[in-house]
Write a protein that holds these residues in place. Sequence first.
Motif, PDB file in Angstrom:
ATOM      1  N   LEU A   1      42.313  45.836  43.265  1.00  0.00           N
ATOM      2  CA  LEU A   1      41.327  45.927  42.194  1.00  0.00           C
ATOM      3  C   LEU A   1      40.440  47.131  42.483  1.00  0.00           C
ATOM      4  O   LEU A   1      39.775  47.181  43.506  1.00  0.00           O
ATOM      5  CB  LEU A   1      40.445  44.685  42.128  1.00  0.00           C
ATOM      6  CG  LEU A   1      41.020  43.419  41.545  1.00  0.00           C
ATOM      7  CD1 LEU A   1      39.944  42.351  41.415  1.00  0.00           C
ATOM      8  CD2 LEU A   1      41.659  43.659  40.210  1.00  0.00           C
ATOM      9  N   THR A   2      40.457  48.087  41.573  1.00  0.00           N
ATOM     10  CA  THR A   2      39.637  49.281  41.743  1.00  0.00           C
ATOM     11  C   THR A   2      38.281  49.073  41.083  1.00  0.00           C
ATOM     12  O   THR A   2      38.075  48.111  40.341  1.00  0.00           O
ATOM     13  CB  THR A   2      40.328  50.498  41.115  1.00  0.00           C
ATOM     14  OG1 THR A   2      40.438  50.273  39.707  1.00  0.00           O
ATOM     15  CG2 THR A   2      41.699  50.745  41.738  1.00  0.00           C
ATOM     16  N   THR A   3      37.396  49.998  41.334  1.00  0.00           N
ATOM     17  CA  THR A   3      36.092  49.960  40.689  1.00  0.00           C
ATOM     18  C   THR A   3      36.243  50.043  39.178  1.00  0.00           C
ATOM     19  O   THR A   3      35.512  49.369  38.438  1.00  0.00           O
ATOM     20  CB  THR A   3      35.205  51.119  41.211  1.00  0.00           C
ATOM     21  OG1 THR A   3      35.081  50.975  42.636  1.00  0.00           O
ATOM     22  CG2 THR A   3      33.834  51.103  40.579  1.00  0.00           C
ATOM     23  N   ASP A   4      37.217  50.840  38.705  1.00  0.00           N
ATOM     24  CA  ASP A   4      37.464  50.924  37.260  1.00  0.00           C
ATOM     25  C   ASP A   4      37.808  49.560  36.673  1.00  0.00           C
ATOM     26  O   ASP A   4      37.271  49.163  35.643  1.00  0.00           O
ATOM     27  CB  ASP A   4      38.621  51.895  36.949  1.00  0.00           C
ATOM     28  CG  ASP A   4      38.260  53.342  37.218  1.00  0.00           C
ATOM     29  OD1 ASP A   4      37.066  53.631  37.449  1.00  0.00           O
ATOM     30  OD2 ASP A   4      39.173  54.182  37.192  1.00  0.00           O
ATOM     31  N   THR A   5      38.703  48.847  37.336  1.00  0.00           N
ATOM     32  CA  THR A   5      39.099  47.524  36.859  1.00  0.00           C
ATOM     33  C   THR A   5      37.908  46.580  36.864  1.00  0.00           C
ATOM     34  O   THR A   5      37.686  45.828  35.914  1.00  0.00           O
ATOM     35  CB  THR A   5      40.239  46.945  37.730  1.00  0.00           C
ATOM     36  OG1 THR A   5      41.333  47.861  37.723  1.00  0.00           O
ATOM     37  CG2 THR A   5      40.691  45.597  37.212  1.00  0.00           C
ATOM     38  N   TYR A   6      37.126  46.629  37.909  1.00  0.00           N
ATOM     39  CA  TYR A   6      35.933  45.803  38.026  1.00  0.00           C
ATOM     40  C   TYR A   6      34.959  46.085  36.879  1.00  0.00           C
ATOM     41  O   TYR A   6      34.437  45.158  36.245  1.00  0.00           O
ATOM     42  CB  TYR A   6      35.277  46.062  39.389  1.00  0.00           C
ATOM     43  CG  TYR A   6      33.979  45.360  39.600  1.00  0.00           C
ATOM     44  CD1 TYR A   6      33.946  44.004  39.910  1.00  0.00           C
ATOM     45  CD2 TYR A   6      32.774  46.044  39.504  1.00  0.00           C
ATOM     46  CE1 TYR A   6      32.743  43.357  40.124  1.00  0.00           C
ATOM     47  CE2 TYR A   6      31.574  45.403  39.714  1.00  0.00           C
ATOM     48  CZ  TYR A   6      31.562  44.056  40.015  1.00  0.00           C
ATOM     49  OH  TYR A   6      30.375  43.411  40.215  1.00  0.00           O
TER      50      TYR A   6
END
Length: 192
Positions: A71-76
């Motif tokens: 889970l990347t920051t973008d997904t978060y």
Amino acid sequence: MDKNRVMAFTDAIIAIAATIMVLEMKVPDVGLSMTNLLELVPIFFAYTVSLFLIYFAWRSHHNAFQKADVLTTDTYLINGIWLFLLTLVPFGTGVFGRYPNSNLAAFLYVGIVFLWTFSFQFLDASIVKNNPTAQKDEVMHPMARLILFGGFGLAFLSILIHPFMAFIILAVSNVLMVIRILHEKKKSSELN
């Protein structure tokens, strides 16, 4: 990002949003009669459709996150936007349930649900991008998108004819989506 924490937080927000919607159905103050209960039908219908949408979205969200190892920051951040739009669904449901013949109420409801649904497309795309072995969610396939966004297009157009038609179209398009997914699941299980 810890996937389990994000999923637990998301599950809690979804549960709260689904619960808040039922609070719009108030017991009639002026006495119990069929007339008073029939006045609650639009709110009950709005609640039923919205709960179904939230439940289906919860399933899709769960499926999307199950396939994620990273889970990347973008997904978060996209998940946060998706949750924000989800929390507006009870408001749109309440407004539309109270004013089922209002073009503005219908536009507000369909608009909120559209943005919420559209944001899921970005969420799933982010998960797939950052997890190369992950498959796209069922709602990302061309026929599913045609049903989903075709339903939204028809819902927006139908507001001009009669606002409540928009709600019915959204309900029907989502039922068609579930039927399609169940049919695809059945086909894939027969192949295995």
